[in-house]
Scaffold this motif. Structure first.
Motif, PDB file in Angstrom:
ATOM      1  N   ARG A 114       0.646  -1.274   0.164  1.00  0.00           N
ATOM      2  CA  ARG A 114      -0.125   0.093   0.008  1.00  0.00           C
ATOM      3  C   ARG A 114       0.973   1.740   0.061  1.00  0.00           C
ATOM      4  O   ARG A 114       1.614   1.403   1.280  1.00  0.00           O
ATOM      5  N   LEU A 115       1.010   1.654  -0.808  1.00  0.00           N
ATOM      6  CA  LEU A 115       2.379   3.064  -1.132  1.00  0.00           C
ATOM      7  C   LEU A 115       1.310   3.710  -1.776  1.00  0.00           C
ATOM      8  O   LEU A 115       0.157   4.394  -1.990  1.00  0.00           O
ATOM      9  N   THR A 116       1.955   5.097  -1.198  1.00  0.00           N
ATOM     10  CA  THR A 116       2.151   6.566  -1.820  1.00  0.00           C
ATOM     11  C   THR A 116       2.585   7.338  -2.677  1.00  0.00           C
ATOM     12  O   THR A 116       4.381   6.551  -2.514  1.00  0.00           O
ATOM     13  N   VAL A 117       1.918   8.155  -3.837  1.00  0.00           N
ATOM     14  CA  VAL A 117       2.826   8.717  -4.642  1.00  0.00           C
ATOM     15  C   VAL A 117       2.681  10.113  -4.450  1.00  0.00           C
ATOM     16  O   VAL A 117       1.626  10.926  -4.095  1.00  0.00           O
ATOM     17  N   LYS A 118       3.923  10.922  -4.106  1.00  0.00           N
ATOM     18  CA  LYS A 118       3.639  12.734  -3.737  1.00  0.00           C
ATOM     19  C   LYS A 118       3.829  12.870  -5.393  1.00  0.00           C
ATOM     20  O   LYS A 118       5.003  13.280  -6.150  1.00  0.00           O
ATOM     21  N   ASP A 119       2.273  13.310  -5.671  1.00  0.00           N
ATOM     22  CA  ASP A 119       2.298  13.942  -7.122  1.00  0.00           C
ATOM     23  C   ASP A 119       2.164  15.342  -6.437  1.00  0.00           C
ATOM     24  O   ASP A 119       2.840  16.241  -6.038  1.00  0.00           O
ATOM     25  N   GLY A 120       3.384  16.566  -7.931  1.00  0.00           N
ATOM     26  CA  GLY A 120       3.738  17.719  -8.012  1.00  0.00           C
ATOM     27  C   GLY A 120       4.695  17.206  -6.699  1.00  0.00           C
ATOM     28  O   GLY A 120       5.244  18.457  -7.145  1.00  0.00           O
ATOM     29  N   ALA A 121       5.646  16.526  -7.149  1.00  0.00           N
ATOM     30  CA  ALA A 121       6.666  16.359  -6.396  1.00  0.00           C
ATOM     31  C   ALA A 121       7.765  17.692  -6.783  1.00  0.00           C
ATOM     32  O   ALA A 121       8.646  18.293  -5.924  1.00  0.00           O
ATOM     33  N   ALA A 122       8.107  17.407  -7.940  1.00  0.00           N
ATOM     34  CA  ALA A 122       9.294  18.680  -8.995  1.00  0.00           C
ATOM     35  C   ALA A 122       8.691  19.895  -8.370  1.00  0.00           C
ATOM     36  O   ALA A 122       9.848  20.645  -8.302  1.00  0.00           O
ATOM     37  N   GLU A 123       7.258  20.514  -9.191  1.00  0.00           N
ATOM     38  CA  GLU A 123       7.161  21.438  -9.323  1.00  0.00           C
ATOM     39  C   GLU A 123       7.280  22.646  -7.810  1.00  0.00           C
ATOM     40  O   GLU A 123       7.120  23.288  -7.093  1.00  0.00           O
ATOM     41  N   LEU A 124       6.976  21.434  -6.641  1.00  0.00           N
ATOM     42  CA  LEU A 124       7.130  21.590  -4.971  1.00  0.00           C
ATOM     43  C   LEU A 124       8.657  21.532  -4.591  1.00  0.00           C
ATOM     44  O   LEU A 124       9.206  22.698  -4.191  1.00  0.00           O
ATOM     45  N   LEU A 125       9.530  21.031  -5.113  1.00  0.00           N
ATOM     46  CA  LEU A 125      10.706  20.671  -4.866  1.00  0.00           C
ATOM     47  C   LEU A 125      11.472  22.805  -5.315  1.00  0.00           C
ATOM     48  O   LEU A 125      11.978  22.584  -5.102  1.00  0.00           O
ATOM     49  N   ARG A 126      10.807  22.416  -6.828  1.00  0.00           N
ATOM     50  CA  ARG A 126      11.206  23.815  -7.204  1.00  0.00           C
ATOM     51  C   ARG A 126      10.910  25.196  -6.654  1.00  0.00           C
ATOM     52  O   ARG A 126      12.042  26.299  -6.870  1.00  0.00           O
ATOM     53  N   ARG A 127       9.893  24.877  -6.197  1.00  0.00           N
ATOM     54  CA  ARG A 127       9.692  26.411  -4.981  1.00  0.00           C
ATOM     55  C   ARG A 127      10.288  26.112  -4.172  1.00  0.00           C
ATOM     56  O   ARG A 127      10.593  27.253  -3.458  1.00  0.00           O
ATOM     57  N   GLU A 128      10.656  25.593  -3.456  1.00  0.00           N
ATOM     58  CA  GLU A 128      11.871  25.461  -2.221  1.00  0.00           C
ATOM     59  C   GLU A 128      12.975  25.575  -3.002  1.00  0.00           C
ATOM     60  O   GLU A 128      13.493  26.654  -1.733  1.00  0.00           O
ATOM     61  N   LEU A 129      13.619  24.618  -3.681  1.00  0.00           N
ATOM     62  CA  LEU A 129      14.637  25.784  -4.013  1.00  0.00           C
ATOM     63  C   LEU A 129      14.713  26.748  -4.465  1.00  0.00           C
ATOM     64  O   LEU A 129      15.960  27.492  -4.362  1.00  0.00           O
ATOM     65  N   ALA A 130      13.746  27.746  -4.762  1.00  0.00           N
ATOM     66  CA  ALA A 130      14.027  28.959  -5.400  1.00  0.00           C
ATOM     67  C   ALA A 130      13.240  29.825  -4.106  1.00  0.00           C
ATOM     68  O   ALA A 130      13.663  31.206  -3.863  1.00  0.00           O
ATOM     69  N   ALA A 131      13.468  29.262  -2.720  1.00  0.00           N
ATOM     70  CA  ALA A 131      12.717  30.791  -1.992  1.00  0.00           C
ATOM     71  C   ALA A 131      14.212  31.033  -1.439  1.00  0.00           C
ATOM     72  O   ALA A 131      15.209  30.450  -1.555  1.00  0.00           O
ATOM     73  N   PRO A 132      13.766  32.422  -1.211  1.00  0.00           N
ATOM     74  CA  PRO A 132      14.952  33.209  -0.810  1.00  0.00           C
ATOM     75  C   PRO A 132      16.259  33.439   0.381  1.00  0.00           C
ATOM     76  O   PRO A 132      17.393  33.442   0.142  1.00  0.00           O
ATOM     77  N   SER A 133      15.851  32.029   1.140  1.00  0.00           N
ATOM     78  CA  SER A 133      16.950  31.395   2.342  1.00  0.00           C
ATOM     79  C   SER A 133      17.111  30.031   1.653  1.00  0.00           C
ATOM     80  O   SER A 133      17.918  30.372   3.243  1.00  0.00           O
ATOM     81  N   TYR A 134      16.721  29.935   0.856  1.00  0.00           N
ATOM     82  CA  TYR A 134      17.307  28.398   0.586  1.00  0.00           C
ATOM     83  C   TYR A 134      18.928  28.923   0.571  1.00  0.00           C
ATOM     84  O   TYR A 134      19.409  28.868  -0.700  1.00  0.00           O
ATOM     85  N   GLN A 135      19.672  27.752   1.069  1.00  0.00           N
ATOM     86  CA  GLN A 135      20.913  27.580   0.622  1.00  0.00           C
ATOM     87  C   GLN A 135      20.896  26.036   0.202  1.00  0.00           C
ATOM     88  O   GLN A 135      20.510  25.811   1.250  1.00  0.00           O
ATOM     89  N   PRO A 136      21.817  25.683  -0.721  1.00  0.00           N
ATOM     90  CA  PRO A 136      22.204  24.922  -1.457  1.00  0.00           C
ATOM     91  C   PRO A 136      23.253  23.505  -0.397  1.00  0.00           C
ATOM     92  O   PRO A 136      24.327  23.995   0.264  1.00  0.00           O
ATOM     93  N   LYS A 137      23.192  22.903   0.142  1.00  0.00           N
ATOM     94  CA  LYS A 137      23.624  21.471   0.466  1.00  0.00           C
ATOM     95  C   LYS A 137      23.970  19.916  -0.566  1.00  0.00           C
ATOM     96  O   LYS A 137      22.406  20.177  -0.708  1.00  0.00           O
ATOM     97  N   THR A 138      24.230  18.756   0.133  1.00  0.00           N
ATOM     98  CA  THR A 138      23.836  17.828  -0.706  1.00  0.00           C
ATOM     99  C   THR A 138      21.957  16.975  -0.294  1.00  0.00           C
ATOM    100  O   THR A 138      22.126  16.717   1.131  1.00  0.00           O
ATOM    101  N   LEU A 139      21.537  17.011  -1.203  1.00  0.00           N
ATOM    102  CA  LEU A 139      20.300  16.087  -1.279  1.00  0.00           C
ATOM    103  C   LEU A 139      20.365  14.806  -1.005  1.00  0.00           C
ATOM    104  O   LEU A 139      20.938  14.195  -2.386  1.00  0.00           O
ATOM    105  N   ALA A 140      19.963  13.654   0.021  1.00  0.00           N
ATOM    106  CA  ALA A 140      20.220  12.459   0.262  1.00  0.00           C
ATOM    107  C   ALA A 140      18.606  11.900   0.048  1.00  0.00           C
ATOM    108  O   ALA A 140      17.850  12.362   0.109  1.00  0.00           O
TER     109      ALA A 140
END
Length: 368
Positions: A114-140
């Motif tokens: 019984r699995l769950t798919v996270k729809d719209g994940a790519a667009e949500l990730l795009r918004r999170e990375l675009a946030a002014p306060s976001y600083q990149p570090k390795t994503l696992a």
């Protein structure tokens, strides 16, 4: 040797083998947060034989956030992504199984069916990375459930996430048990050339029969080694994770796995001692009784020797490797084998300085 008590969910309440064919867990007890405990068992009337096998059922959700943060001092990343909840690979030992209890589902057979798919994940990730306060570090990705489990072939959530990370030139570390990762070589190879990605293949055993019983829907051990070779040829830094090491069942294979992986092209290696939090203790115990009844007491006694008499210790710094003579010996074997083979531990650091914030629909472009 101290006798180990039988797990609560031992054989009499296991789901009938014909219903769980191709699955890892033997039982499907309700999660620990439920007010009532339910579980399939044969009451002697034969009704259990008429029930259908466990099919893979897909639910969908639109999460509010995608990146999960952690401050654990004993792991090398502070953020991760899980494209799916549950994992169809069905690894019986999976430490992530107890998370299914938060959904009101069983960490047993429900976790792998019984699995769950996270729809719209790519667009949500795009918004999170675009946030002014976001600083990149390795994503696992792949530290909890496998991003390349079988349902990825149809839903392609990992592929879409990877496309966003490639466009943003964001560093990424992937862990998987599937050779399906090779589908994305067209994205991974260019990222690797810029120092943005590493991939680790988890190889628990080289025994195909044991792998089928223990991790029934994951790629075969040979295919994982072939994936290491293909990734390495494409210039993608590749590691092997001997994880988990199961005392008395797979521990004797450590040096052979490392040798085969190094020959295939792996440049780094790691290992994790079997972890059995919460419901996984009973699930793994039931699996042991069915597949290795003669080793049951020995395996659990060895595990207890590494956790100060318990089956699990979640203490930081101890949960991955354990303590005591057996755990110490396992660690020294790993170190000596890696030294002999030239396998490093986290040799190369991924780059964060190339990161470019993605453009989202709500961002006004500059006129100049």
């Amino acid at each position: 040797m101290t006798a180990c008590p039988l797990p609560v969910s031992a054989a009499p309440v296991d789901v009938a083998p014909q219903r769980r064919r191709g699955r890892g867990a033997t039982a499907n007890r309700s999660g620990r947060f439920e007010r009532e405990s339910r579980e399939d068992f044969d009451d002697g009337w034969g009704a259990i034989e008429e029930l259908p096998p466990f099919p893979t059922q897909i639910a969908h959700e639109r999460p509010r956030t995608l990146i999960t943060r952690n401050d654990s001092p004993d792991i090398g990343f502070d953020r991760s992504i899980n494209p799916y909840r549950g994992c169809e690979h069905g690894c019986v030992y999976c430490f992530a199984r107890p998370t299914h209890a938060y959904l009101g589902l069983s960490p047993g057979l429900d976790f792998e069916s019984r699995l769950t798919v996270k729809d719209g994940a790519a667009e949500l990730l795009r918004r999170e990375l675009a946030a002014p306060s976001y600083q990149p570090k390795t994503l696992a990705i792949g530290t909890n459930t496998d991003p390349y489990q079988p349902i990825e072939r149809r839903h392609r959530i990992m592929r879409e996430i990877l496309q966003v990370l490639a466009e943003a030139q964001h560093p990424l570390a992937i862990v998987t048990k599937s050779d399906h990762v090779l589908r994305d070589l067209d994205l991974l190879a260019p990222m690797a050339a810029k120092g943005l990605v590493k991939v680790a293949l988890s190889v628990t055993t080289l025994d195909r029969g044991l792998a089928r019983a223990m991790e029934p829907r994951a790629s075969t051990p040979e295919r994982r080694l072939e994936a290491i070779a293909a990734l390495s040829r494409a210039g993608v830094p590749t590691a092997v994770m001997v994880a988990p090491v199961i005392p008395g069942v797979t521990d004797h294979e450590m040096e052979t796995i490392l040798t085969r992986a190094q020959a295939a092209g792996a440049s780094e290696a790691g290992y994790i001692l079997l972890r059995l939090p919460q419901e996984t203790q009973d699930l793994f115990g039931g699996w042991l009784l069915e597949n290795f009844p003669d080793k049951y007491r020995k395996v659990l006694a060895l595990l207890r020797s590494t956790r100060e008499g318990k089956l699990y210790d979640s203490s930081w710094g101890k949960r991955m490797t354990g303590t005591g003579p057996y755990a110490w010996t396992l660690g020294r074997r790993f170190e000596l084998a890696c030294e002999r083979l030239g396998l490093g531990a986290r040799k190369g650091k991924l780059r964060s300085d190339l990161f470019v914030k993605p453009q989202t629909g709500g961002v006004q472009l500059s006129l100049f």
